[in-house]
Design a protein around this motif. Structure first.
Motif, PDB file in Angstrom:
ATOM      1  N   LEU A  36      -0.837  17.902  -5.930  1.00 13.20           N
ATOM      2  CA  LEU A  36      -0.151  16.583  -5.335  1.00 13.20           C
ATOM      3  C   LEU A  36      -0.346  16.516  -3.686  1.00 13.20           C
ATOM      4  N   CYS A  37      -1.045  15.738  -3.086  1.00 16.21           N
ATOM      5  CA  CYS A  37      -1.157  15.530  -1.680  1.00 16.21           C
ATOM      6  C   CYS A  37       0.195  15.207  -1.038  1.00 16.21           C
ATOM      7  N   THR A  87      -5.676   9.831   1.120  1.00 17.01           N
ATOM      8  CA  THR A  87      -5.486   9.260   2.240  1.00 17.01           C
ATOM      9  C   THR A  87      -3.931   9.092   2.461  1.00 17.01           C
ATOM     10  N   TYR A  88      -3.736   9.004   3.909  1.00 16.87           N
ATOM     11  CA  TYR A  88      -2.275   8.529   4.031  1.00 16.87           C
ATOM     12  C   TYR A  88      -2.356   7.419   5.213  1.00 16.87           C
ATOM     13  N   SER A  89      -1.159   6.646   5.183  1.00 16.93           N
ATOM     14  CA  SER A  89      -1.116   5.382   5.887  1.00 16.93           C
ATOM     15  C   SER A  89      -0.327   5.554   7.245  1.00 16.93           C
ATOM     16  N   ARG A 100       0.731  -1.330  -0.007  1.00 18.49           N
ATOM     17  CA  ARG A 100      -0.026   0.027  -0.033  1.00 18.49           C
ATOM     18  C   ARG A 100       0.953   1.345   0.056  1.00 18.49           C
ATOM     19  N   LYS A 101       0.622   2.063  -0.906  1.00 16.50           N
ATOM     20  CA  LYS A 101       1.398   3.462  -0.974  1.00 16.50           C
ATOM     21  C   LYS A 101       1.019   4.368   0.498  1.00 16.50           C
ATOM     22  N   GLU A 102       2.072   4.878   0.693  1.00 14.20           N
ATOM     23  CA  GLU A 102       2.078   6.073   1.904  1.00 14.20           C
ATOM     24  C   GLU A 102       1.028   7.025   1.675  1.00 14.20           C
ATOM     25  N   VAL A 103       0.828   7.481   0.569  1.00 17.58           N
ATOM     26  CA  VAL A 103      -0.039   8.739   0.289  1.00 17.58           C
ATOM     27  C   VAL A 103      -0.937   8.115  -0.967  1.00 17.58           C
ATOM     28  N   GLU A 104      -2.264   8.067  -0.871  1.00 19.25           N
ATOM     29  CA  GLU A 104      -3.094   7.791  -1.983  1.00 19.25           C
ATOM     30  C   GLU A 104      -4.076   8.844  -2.479  1.00 19.25           C
ATOM     31  N   THR A 121       6.362  13.156   1.538  1.00 17.93           N
ATOM     32  CA  THR A 121       5.994  11.792   0.787  1.00 17.93           C
ATOM     33  C   THR A 121       4.913  12.278   0.217  1.00 17.93           C
ATOM     34  N   PHE A 122       4.932  12.236  -1.182  1.00 20.64           N
ATOM     35  CA  PHE A 122       4.022  12.700  -2.136  1.00 20.64           C
ATOM     36  C   PHE A 122       3.107  11.620  -2.580  1.00 20.64           C
ATOM     37  N   GLY A 123       1.892  11.944  -2.931  1.00 19.19           N
ATOM     38  CA  GLY A 123       0.889  11.187  -3.527  1.00 19.19           C
ATOM     39  C   GLY A 123       1.270  11.347  -5.184  1.00 19.19           C
TER      40      GLY A 123
END
Lengths: 112, 112
Positions: free
Chosen positions: A87-88, A24-26, A1-5, A101-103
């Motif tokens: 970009l989130c 969302t961020y993990s 799962r990506k850190e930022v989606e 950390t970018f989406g």
């Protein structure tokens, strides 16, 4: 799962429309949150920071829900010049302070 | 307004060749970052410097990538040998310690 989606997009909207992007961020330890804007073939530029209380900058409103680990950006009265990739971005604390950390970005096209 | 300078802006190289990118941060910014942005994705941090010291290089492919900031001012990122998958935009950013990051215009690398 990506850190930022982020929403996959792309979004194509007419001028004057309202458009919302979600993210969302993990990492629950994330401390700072931002939206960046990136024009085609240009560098990212900070659009706005995001706070838990929500914040507004003209036509742009950003919201953060820490419990749900969810960030949003609302653009009202879209302009042609709003066409860009949004970009989130989140940062963690501690030894990772400063690391953005970018989406993957969401492409917005505003048409006449 | 002070800006982050990067050169070259564009670079085409053949695989297995060496390539180097240069970054001059905003004067007084102690923290310098190198990011890689593959087309369609968000930037990913490769290396972070605090003055001349590496703070984070966990995502730097150290078998082929190297980065230095010898005098704590400008920085060089090198790839040797370049591979097709290295084609990307390489972005440099700088900040005061714990401050907003400002991005340079990037170097667009194409490996053939």
């Amino acid at each position: 799962r990506k850190e930022v989606e982020q929403d996959p997009g792309p979004f194509n909207v007419p001028e004057g429309a309202t458009v919302a992007f979600n993210c969302t961020y993990s990492n629950s330890a994330s401390q700072s949150f931002f939206w960046y804007r990136q024009d085609c073939r240009k560098e990212p530029k900070l659009l706005m920071s995001v706070y838990s209380s929500g914040n507004e900058d003209g036509r742009f409103t950003a919201q953060l829900n820490r419990a749900s680990q969810y960030i949003s950006l609302l653009i009202r009265d879209s302009k042609l010049s709003d066409s860009a990739t949004y970009l989130c971005v989140v940062t963690a604390g501690g030894t990772s302070y400063g690391k953005l950390t970018f989406g993957q970005g969401t492409i917005l096209t505003v048409h006449p | 307004e002070a800006e982050v300078a990067q050169s070259p802006r564009y670079k085409i190289t053949e695989k297995s060749q060496a390539v180097a990118f240069w970054c001059d941060p905003i004067s007084g910014h102690a923290t310098l970052y190198w990011y890689r942005q593959i087309l369609g994705q968000g930037p990913e941090l490769l290396v972070q410097f605090q003055d001349e010291s590496v703070v984070d290089d966990s995502q730097l492919p150290k078998d082929r990538f190297s980065a230095e900031r010898l005098k704590g001012v400008d920085s060089t990122l090198k790839i040797q040998p370049a591979e097709l998958g290295d084609s990307a935009m390489y972005l440099c950013a700088s900040s005061f310690t714990r401050g907003q990051q400002y991005f340079g215009p990037g170097t667009r690398l194409t490996v053939t």
